[in-house]
Design an enzyme around this catalytic site. Structure first.
Site, short mmCIF file in Angstrom:
data_model
loop_
_atom_site.label_atom_id
_atom_site.label_comp_id
_atom_site.label_asym_id
_atom_site.label_seq_id
_atom_site.Cartn_x
_atom_site.Cartn_y
_atom_site.Cartn_z
N LEU A 1 -9.77 -18.18 -27.61
CA LEU A 1 -10.57 -17.85 -26.44
C LEU A 1 -11.68 -16.85 -26.78
CD1 LEU A 1 -11.19 -17.72 -23.38
CD2 LEU A 1 -9.39 -15.97 -23.21
N GLY B 1 -15.75 -10.94 -24.96
CA GLY B 1 -14.32 -10.82 -24.73
C GLY B 1 -14.00 -10.97 -23.26
N GLY C 1 7.16 15.53 -33.48
CA GLY C 1 6.36 16.47 -34.26
C GLY C 1 5.77 15.81 -35.50
N GLY C 2 5.83 16.49 -36.62
CA GLY C 2 5.27 15.97 -37.87
C GLY C 2 5.87 14.65 -38.28
N GLU D 1 -5.29 -9.64 -23.92
CA GLU D 1 -4.96 -10.49 -22.77
C GLU D 1 -5.41 -9.86 -21.45
OE1 GLU D 1 -1.42 -12.85 -22.72
OE2 GLU D 1 -1.06 -12.53 -24.84
N SER E 1 -7.30 -3.06 -19.30
CA SER E 1 -6.81 -2.37 -18.11
C SER E 1 -7.86 -2.40 -17.00
CB SER E 1 -6.45 -0.92 -18.45
OG SER E 1 -5.33 -0.87 -19.32
N GLU E 2 -9.12 -2.35 -17.39
CA GLU E 2 -10.19 -2.41 -16.40
C GLU E 2 -10.20 -3.77 -15.69
OE1 GLU E 2 -10.84 0.78 -19.16
OE2 GLU E 2 -10.54 -1.36 -19.51
#
Length: 390
Positions: free
Chosen positions: A126, A132, A344-345, A368, A371-372
């Site tokens: 697609l 996009g 942490g590290g 797919e 978020s917008e």
């Protein structure tokens, strides 16, 4: 009234996949991830477990289940690793499902049996290098009918499962003509792997999903028979919208699994690691952080359960699938960031699962449908201006 309690057979499937993920995937996937290697042996074992055939009828080699069953499997796989989960999701939701939904009986019987067993994988072409989220406006790939053959020219980008040694086909969306008003007529065309003129590019160097296959595809004078048209001519855009609506539910389940995996790792780590003379879990700041993570997972799971239940019941899911993907991908990203902070590290090391989770989470807010786009879809389904209760 919809119940969110799993039936015995669903719980059995969930436990079976969870066991597979822990015992087969977890011990070795880190090596594949570091090498950027496609885990062919794991995929083969997933096929033998029947995962690729979960939502398809037995007559095509499937397991006779439904989309909810597929999503349960995706969540459990993603609790351990997203590369194998996205291989399954793309292979089924984007690869085999268009053949099942829109294919002729001959096309179904030709392609689905090997796809359902996992012996072969299919892909869905697609996205393009120059477009996009703005499909179909940004689409440039064309398919011209000449001498009973479709001649395909163009390129696709970020395509999953298109270049593996077991890839059998790519369903490509292409411009096949123009309407009377000059609009693009978009259709779906099946292009078998190995067709002259179809060239998968090298694997991308990706931030995450490093053990999955993702490539750019190019088509130059690529010829396939006219009967490789999938569904009706000019219905490709409508087909892709339906496939993406369904696929968002699957991605939401996958994202929920990643978010849950973050909780799993943090609960184990915080119960053992000590700092300032106490276990991390005894520090309220850490305990509250993990509590928030658990709350996000619970909310995300309910959204995809709801969308999947509606889908299997034949109800509209456009808004619900968008809500599920938005909620679950946010949960995955937030939990991955929080888990890395808890570790942490060590969370910054690729040897730690949370390090992989952090790298894998971001694309869930992009692939797919960004978020917008999910927010746009949700907003379109709202009746602005309608009085409360009206």
């Amino acid at each position: 009234m919809v119940s969110y309690q799993l039936a015995p057979e669903q719980q059995e499937l969930r436990e079976s996949v969870a066991r597979f993920a822990r015992e087969v995937v977890a011990p070795v996937i880190g090596g594949y991830y570091e090498r950027g290697e496609f885990p062919s042996d794991i995929v083969a074992r997933m096929g033998k477990l029947g995962l690729f055939g979960l939502p398809f009828p037995a007559e095509y080699g499937g397991m006779g289940g439904d989309y909810f069953a597929l999503c349960l499997a995706l969540e459990e796989l993603a609790r351990v690793d997203s590369s194998v989960a996205i291989t399954l999701e793309a292979g089924v939701s984007l690869g085999a499902m268009p053949i099942y939904r829109f294919g002729s009986e001959e096309q179904r019987r030709r392609w689905l049996p090997e796809l359902c067993t996992g012996e072969r994988l299919a892909a869905f072409g697609l996205t393009e290098p120059g477009g996009g989220s703005d499909i179909p406006g940004g689409m440039r790939t064309t398919a011209t009918l000449q001498d009973a053959q479709w001649v395909v020219d163009g390129s696709k980008a970020f395509i999953t499962n298109a270049g593996t040694s077991i890839t059998s086909l790519v369903t490509v969306l292409a411009i096949t003509g123009r309407s009377e008003r000059g609009g693009k007529e978009i259709s779906s065309v099946i292009i078998p792997a190995g067709t002259p003129g179809f060239v998968p590019g090298p694997q991308y160097s990706k931030v995450g999903w490093c053990a999955s296959d993702t490539r750019e595809l190019s088509f130059a004078g690529c010829r396939v028979p006219a009967e490789n048209l999938l569904g009706e001519r000019g219905r490709g855009y409508a087909q892709f919208l339906q496939i993406l609506d369904e696929g968002r539910v699957a991605i939401a389940a996958l994202a929920t699994g990643l978010a849950q995996g973050c909780v799993d790792e943090c609960v184990a780590y915080a119960g053992q690691r000590e700092a300032f003379g106490r276990r991390l879990a005894e520090h309220q700041a850490i305990a509250f952080t993990i509590a928030d993570m658990e709350a996000r997972v619970h909310a995300a799971r309910l959204t995809w359960y709801d969308a999947a239940a509606r889908l299997t019941a034949g109800q509209p899911i456009k808004k619900e699938s968008a809500i599920a993907k938005l909620t679950a991908s946010n949960a995955a990203m937030d939990n991955a960031r929080a888990a890395t902070q808890v570790f942490g590290g060590y969370g910054f090391m690729n040897s730690a699962p949370v390090g992989r989770f952090y790298r894998d989470a971001k694309v869930l807010e992009i692939g797919e449908g960004t978020s917008e786009v999910q927010r746009m879809l949700i907003a379109r389904q709202l009746s602005f201006g309608t009085p409360p209760g009206g």
